[in-house]
Write a protein that holds these residues in place. Structure first.
Motif, PDB file in Angstrom:
ATOM      1  N   ARG A 157      -4.766   2.072  -6.089  1.00 46.33           N
ATOM      2  CA  ARG A 157      -4.440   0.809  -5.298  1.00 46.33           C
ATOM      3  C   ARG A 157      -3.003   0.550  -5.395  1.00 46.33           C
ATOM      4  N   GLY A 158      -2.210   0.146  -4.331  1.00 46.91           N
ATOM      5  CA  GLY A 158      -1.135  -0.188  -4.186  1.00 46.91           C
ATOM      6  C   GLY A 158      -0.255   1.146  -3.562  1.00 46.91           C
ATOM      7  N   SER A 159      -1.124   2.217  -3.286  1.00 49.07           N
ATOM      8  CA  SER A 159      -0.276   3.578  -2.787  1.00 49.07           C
ATOM      9  C   SER A 159      -0.207   3.069  -1.334  1.00 49.07           C
ATOM     10  N   THR A 160       0.826   3.433  -0.554  1.00 46.10           N
ATOM     11  CA  THR A 160       1.334   3.625   0.587  1.00 46.10           C
ATOM     12  C   THR A 160       1.655   4.807   1.423  1.00 46.10           C
ATOM     13  N   ALA A 161       1.622   4.873   2.720  1.00 44.51           N
ATOM     14  CA  ALA A 161       1.957   6.097   3.492  1.00 44.51           C
ATOM     15  C   ALA A 161       2.767   5.252   4.650  1.00 44.51           C
ATOM     16  N   PRO A 162       3.858   5.854   5.015  1.00 47.63           N
ATOM     17  CA  PRO A 162       4.332   5.087   6.606  1.00 47.63           C
ATOM     18  C   PRO A 162       3.452   5.221   7.763  1.00 47.63           C
ATOM     19  N   LEU A 163       3.591   4.458   8.469  1.00 42.89           N
ATOM     20  CA  LEU A 163       2.957   4.425   9.840  1.00 42.89           C
ATOM     21  C   LEU A 163       4.105   4.758  10.665  1.00 42.89           C
ATOM     22  N   PHE A 164       3.702   5.896  11.639  1.00 40.11           N
ATOM     23  CA  PHE A 164       4.599   6.290  12.541  1.00 40.11           C
ATOM     24  C   PHE A 164       4.099   6.222  14.041  1.00 40.11           C
ATOM     25  N   ALA A 165       5.098   5.593  14.837  1.00 37.92           N
ATOM     26  CA  ALA A 165       5.088   5.585  16.407  1.00 37.92           C
ATOM     27  C   ALA A 165       6.074   6.755  16.898  1.00 37.92           C
ATOM     28  N   ALA A 173       0.459   2.067   5.757  1.00 38.77           N
ATOM     29  CA  ALA A 173      -0.748   2.236   5.368  1.00 38.77           C
ATOM     30  C   ALA A 173      -1.077   1.856   4.079  1.00 38.77           C
ATOM     31  N   LEU A 174      -1.556   0.710   3.488  1.00 39.36           N
ATOM     32  CA  LEU A 174      -1.412   0.279   2.294  1.00 39.36           C
ATOM     33  C   LEU A 174      -2.718   0.204   1.506  1.00 39.36           C
ATOM     34  N   ARG A 175      -3.203   0.919   0.487  1.00 34.67           N
ATOM     35  CA  ARG A 175      -4.270   0.949  -0.096  1.00 34.67           C
ATOM     36  C   ARG A 175      -4.265  -0.391  -1.014  1.00 34.67           C
ATOM     37  N   THR A 176      -5.295  -1.180  -0.541  1.00 32.28           N
ATOM     38  CA  THR A 176      -5.488  -2.357  -1.427  1.00 32.28           C
ATOM     39  C   THR A 176      -6.630  -2.415  -2.387  1.00 32.28           C
ATOM     40  N   GLN A 177      -7.548  -1.174  -2.301  1.00 33.44           N
ATOM     41  CA  GLN A 177      -8.399  -1.006  -3.530  1.00 33.44           C
ATOM     42  C   GLN A 177      -8.388   0.574  -3.424  1.00 33.44           C
ATOM     43  N   ALA A 178      -8.541   1.037  -4.923  1.00 30.78           N
ATOM     44  CA  ALA A 178      -8.516   2.505  -5.249  1.00 30.78           C
ATOM     45  C   ALA A 178      -9.777   3.024  -4.546  1.00 30.78           C
ATOM     46  N   GLY A 179      -9.258   4.099  -3.784  1.00 25.90           N
ATOM     47  CA  GLY A 179     -10.311   4.985  -3.161  1.00 25.90           C
ATOM     48  C   GLY A 179     -11.007   4.279  -2.010  1.00 25.90           C
ATOM     49  N   VAL A 180     -10.530   3.138  -1.564  1.00 29.29           N
ATOM     50  CA  VAL A 180     -10.839   2.407  -0.418  1.00 29.29           C
ATOM     51  C   VAL A 180     -10.272   2.495   0.978  1.00 29.29           C
ATOM     52  N   LYS A 181     -10.802   2.835   2.038  1.00 28.53           N
ATOM     53  CA  LYS A 181      -9.679   2.854   3.110  1.00 28.53           C
ATOM     54  C   LYS A 181      -8.547   1.838   3.125  1.00 28.53           C
ATOM     55  N   PRO A 182      -7.439   2.202   3.678  1.00 30.75           N
ATOM     56  CA  PRO A 182      -6.234   1.524   3.669  1.00 30.75           C
ATOM     57  C   PRO A 182      -6.217   0.400   4.683  1.00 30.75           C
ATOM     58  N   VAL A 183      -5.331  -0.599   4.636  1.00 30.18           N
ATOM     59  CA  VAL A 183      -5.090  -1.641   5.728  1.00 30.18           C
ATOM     60  C   VAL A 183      -3.766  -1.156   6.195  1.00 30.18           C
TER      61      VAL A 183
END
Length: 236
Positions: A157-165, A173-183
Motif C-alpha cells: 500500500r502506498g506504492s506508486t508508478a508514474p502515469l504517462f501521456a 498509479a497509486l496502490r491504496t491497498q496492498a495487492g489490489v488494483k491501483p487508483v
DNA sequence: GCGACAG
DNA sequence: ATCTTGTCGC
C-alpha cells in the motif's frame, strides 16, 4: 436537495466543448502545494445517471480529514447536460456538481473528483475544470487508466508508478491497498501531485476507493432513486 | 480508416 | 455510468 437548470451558454457540440477546455486550461494553477493532508476538510463529489429519463443526481460529502467522519453533505438533481464523450466528461457532470457544492454550508477544503484532472487528452479533465470554475483546490482520482501508460506499482500500500501521456508525466498509479488494483491520481487545481497522492492514501485506509468518493457515490445514488421514484420530474 | 477511451 | 445472481468472507 436543489434542482439545477442547464446554463444557457452550455456547449451543445463537441467542438464547442473542446473550445471551452482550450480556453479555460490557461487558468489552472499548478504551482501551489495545497492544504496539508490530514488537516481541515476534504469533500468528495460524484454523480449518478438515469439515462432513460435524462436525469443526473450529484452529491457532495464533506469529511473531517483527520477522522474521515462526515461533517456535511448536499445533493442536487438536474437534466443531463451533455452526452458521454471520452475527454468531455466534465460537461456531463459539472452543472449538477456545482449546485451540490453550492448547497454546502461550509468550506469544502480539497475537492476529490471521480475522474481525471491533468491526466486528460487536452490536460483539462473534470478536476481541473471544477477547480477553475470554483477556485477550490481539486484532485482527480480515477478507477481506470484511460488511455495512459503506466508500470505496475509495487505490491505494498502506498506504492506508486508514474502515469504517462507520451513523455509527459500526467499523474500516478497509486496502490491504496496492498495487492489490489491501483487508483489513478492526477492534479486538478492548486494541489501538487505529491499532496494529491497523500490525500488519496489518507482517504483510503480500508478500501481501494477514497472514502470521500465512496460516500458521495452512495449519496448520489440515493438522491437519484428518490427523484426518479417521485411524481413531478425536475425536467422542465 | 478502425478501434479504444475517465464516468 | 448502468444492466444483474449468487457467492465468498468478515
Amino acid at each position: 436537495m436543489t434542482t439545477v437548470r442547464i446554463p444557457a451558454d452550455w456547449p451543445a457540440t463537441e467542438a464547442e466543448a473542446r473550445a471551452v477546455q482550450d480556453e479555460l486550461r490557461g487558468r489552472v494553477i499548478l504551482d501551489e502545494p495545497g492544504p496539508p493532508p490530514g488537516t481541515g476538510c476534504v469533500t468528495g463529489v460524484d454523480v449518478a445517471y438515469d439515462d432513460e429519463r435524462g436525469v443526473v443526481a450529484a452529491a457532495a460529502v464533506v469529511l473531517d480529514a483527520a477522522t474521515l467522519a462526515v461533517v456535511a453533505e448536499a445533493t442536487a438533481v438536474g437534466a443531463v447536460s451533455f452526452l458521454y464523450v471520452p475527454g468531455l466528461l466534465a460537461f456531463r457532470e459539472i452543472p449538477t456538481v456545482l449546485a451540490a457544492l453550492e448547497a454546502l454550508h461550509r468550506a469544502p477544503g480539497v475537492v476529490v473528483c471521480d475522474g481525471y484532472g491533468l491526466a486528460h487528452p487536452r490536460r483539462f479533465g473534470l478536476a481541473s475544470h471544477l477547480g477553475v470554475l470554483t477556485g477550490l483546490p481539486t484532485i482527480g482520482v480515477a478507477k481506470n487508466p484511460f488511455t495512459f501508460a503506466h508500470a505496475e506499482p509495487d505490491t505494498p500500500r502506498g506504492s506508486t508508478a508514474p502515469l504517462f501521456a507520451g513523455a509527459d508525466e500526467v499523474g500516478r498509479a497509486l496502490r491504496t491497498q496492498a495487492g489490489v488494483k491501483p487508483v489513478f491520481v492526477s492534479v486538478g487545481h492548486r494541489v501538487s501531485l505529491d499532496n494529491a497522492c497523500a490525500h488519496t492514501l489518507a482517504l483510503a485506509p480500508k478500501y481501494r476507493i477514497p472514502e470521500s468518493t465512496r460516500r458521495a457515490d452512495a449519496l448520489c445514488r440515493v438522491a437519484l432513486r428518490e427523484t426518479v421514484a417521485r411524481p413531478g420530474p425536475p425536467t422542465p
